[in-house]
Scaffold this active site. Structure first.
Site, PDB file in Angstrom:
ATOM      1  N   PRO A 142      64.727  27.849  -9.639  1.00  8.47           N
ATOM      2  CA  PRO A 142      63.762  28.318 -10.643  1.00  8.47           C
ATOM      3  C   PRO A 142      64.250  28.223 -12.089  1.00  8.47           C
ATOM      4  CG  PRO A 142      64.827  30.181  -9.606  1.00  8.47           C
ATOM      5  CD  PRO A 142      65.335  28.949  -8.899  1.00  8.47           C
ATOM      6  N   CYS A 143      64.401  27.001 -12.588  1.00  8.83           N
ATOM      7  CA  CYS A 143      64.915  26.802 -13.939  1.00  8.83           C
ATOM      8  C   CYS A 143      63.978  27.371 -15.004  1.00  8.83           C
ATOM      9  CB  CYS A 143      65.223  25.331 -14.188  1.00  8.83           C
ATOM     10  SG  CYS A 143      63.854  24.208 -13.880  1.00  8.83           S
TER      11      CYS A 143
END
Length: 172
Positions: A142-143
């Site tokens: 989940p950048c």
């Protein structure tokens, strides 16, 4: 990286089009990358540029992952796993950062510097930014949860509006 010609599964979410680039290795489905749209190029255009010889097809596991991503983009609390991700060829530093980021919780954000610190690389905030820019597995890794130290969003493959929406959905 090997010379396997990947397959591509294209689908649409509430936020935009997405492509899963995948292949079989020893009978197992491996995800090479997940490609999102940005304001300049759709996922379809980005696939055509990066993987011009790929086959367009899906399989049960890839379709299941696409359904999870669709629900996630609707704000649902989906849990992702790492089992299908192909980390081969990803440098140790980036892999360490991705695996650390994978452990963050829904609704949690952290700065590039904080992620560098908890990944074991306290002076590597800029390198963490580069790792986020090159994250081959958005949504799963989940950048979008990584922001600048001043609280502003920072980049997201040129799709900052999608990043804002993902963060808002996770916090609602």
């Amino acid at each position: 990286m090997d010379k396997i010609i990947p397959s591509v599964f294209l689908f649409h979410t509430d936020l935009d089009s997405v492509a899963i680039v995948w292949f079989l290795k020893d009978g197992a489905v491996k995800i090479r990358e997940i490609i999102i749209s940005n304001p300049q190029f759709s996922a379809e255009q980005r696939v055509a540029s990066k993987h011009p010889f790929s086959n367009f097809s899906g399989c049960k596991k890839v379709i299941q992952l696409s359904e999870k991503i669709k629900r996630y983009c609707q704000g649902k609390n989906e849990k992702f796993t790492l089992e299908m991700l192909d980390f081969e060829g990803i440098p140790k530093f980036r892999k360490d950062v991705y695996l650390t980021l994978f452990k963050t919780k829904r609704g949690e954000t952290l700065s590039y510097g904080e992620l560098a610190m908890i990944s074991g690389y306290p002076l590597a905030a800029r390198a963490v930014g580069t790792a986020m820019k090159n994250n081959p597995f958005p949504f799963v890794i989940p950048c979008h949860r990584v922001i600048k130290s001043d609280g502003t969003l920072g980049g997201f493959f040129g799709a900052e509006e999608m990043k804002r929406k993902l963060i808002e959905m996770e916090n609602s």
